[in-house]
Design an enzyme around this catalytic site. Structure first.
Site, PDB file in Angstrom:
ATOM      1  N   TYR A 176       0.828  -1.203   0.000  1.00 16.35           N
ATOM      2  CA  TYR A 176       0.000   0.000   0.000  1.00 16.35           C
ATOM      3  C   TYR A 176       0.865   1.256   0.000  1.00 16.35           C
ATOM      4  CZ  TYR A 176      -3.286   3.522   1.789  1.00 16.35           C
ATOM      5  OH  TYR A 176      -4.039   4.656   1.964  1.00 16.35           O
ATOM      6  N   LYS A 219       1.288   4.520  -2.673  1.00 15.92           N
ATOM      7  CA  LYS A 219       0.995   5.899  -2.282  1.00 15.92           C
ATOM      8  C   LYS A 219       2.216   6.806  -2.450  1.00 15.92           C
ATOM      9  CE  LYS A 219      -3.310   5.305  -1.477  1.00 15.92           C
ATOM     10  NZ  LYS A 219      -4.334   5.987  -2.294  1.00 15.92           N
TER      11      LYS A 219
END
Length: 257
Positions: free
Chosen positions: A153, A157
């Site tokens: 994740y 990002k």
């Protein structure tokens, strides 16, 4: 004519709050998500307050054709597009030694590819309309500072911040600004799922999982989705016209730079 925003991941959480805030600010909004029933609920709630201000659009941001079709539907319905908000994302909580190919593919397809497809579709619409516009991408506090168990994740990002900076320079001659917002720990279904997974991975409960993220917040509390939406409303409005390539961190004081 009203500004028109295309908001992905708007069936719940931060995306829902953004759609409702922009409608309150006078925008027409395309409420976009994979599950039609979810975005229809949000659109209906907006239209009850602001008649004909919202359009529900079913689209999976990992699929380029669906994003372009959704933008075309929005322009056909409202007559324009002025703001693209690439908010949709998924957040697997995976210790590094448990990362597999499917998790990598699924997360990168949604978070990174979805941001690129949204950017491309917005630029095409802006060009056809003969004007510039605003592109706003969702990164995260986890895309500003690394967090344990968020390798996949967090990588997506961090990448979105890079995409934001690169496209800000590339698209500036077209009158298009590109910025990002980086929420911290927000009271959303996705955040509660992350806390649950972190707790499970450590053999602890959900409260322990949430504390791993929330203990370092200077303001001492979690964020409401509406607080993030307020920051996005600034980026979507005219007061941010001279800002591009930046990431606005909305985390209550978790990271400082």
């Amino acid at each position: 004519m009203s500004d028109v925003a295309f908001i992905t991941g708007a069936g719940q959480g931060i995306g829902e709050a953004i759609a409702k805030r922009l409608a309150d600010d006078g925008f027409k909004v395309a409420v976009v998500g994979r599950t039609l029933s979810k975005v229809e609920r949000v659109a209906n709630e907006i239209n009850e307050v602001h008649p004909d201000a919202a359009l529900a659009v079913a689209a999976d941001v990992a699929k380029r054709d669906e994003v372009f079709a959704g933008v075309e539907k929005t322009v056909a319905h409202f007559g324009d597009l002025t703001v693209m908000i690439n908010n949709a994302g998924v957040a697997p909580t995976t210790p590094i030694m448990e990362v597999d190919e499917e998790t990598m593919r699924w997360t990168f397809d949604t978070n990174i590819n979805g941001t690129v497809w949204g950017t491309q579709a917005a630029v095409e619409a802006f060009k056809k309309a003969g004007h510039g516009g605003k592109i706003i991408n969702a990164t995260s506090q986890a895309g500003v500072e690394g967090n344990p168990d968020l390798t996949v994740y967090g990588a997506t990002k961090f990448a979105i911040r890079g995409i934001t900076q690169t496209t800000a320079k590339e698209l500036a001659p077209l009158g298009i600004t590109v910025n990002a917002f980086a929420p911290g720990i927000v009271k959303t279904p996705m955040m509660f799922d992350i806390a649950h997974e972190v707790g499970q991975n450590a053999g602890k409960d959900d409260e322990w999982g949430m504390a791993q993220f929330s203990d370092g917040i200077a303001l001492g509390r979690l964020s409401e989705p509406e607080e993030v939406a307020s920051a996005v409303a600034f980026l979507a409005g005219k007061d941010s016209n001279y800002i591009t390539g930046q990431t606005l961190v909305v985390d209550g004081g978790m990271v400082f730079h």
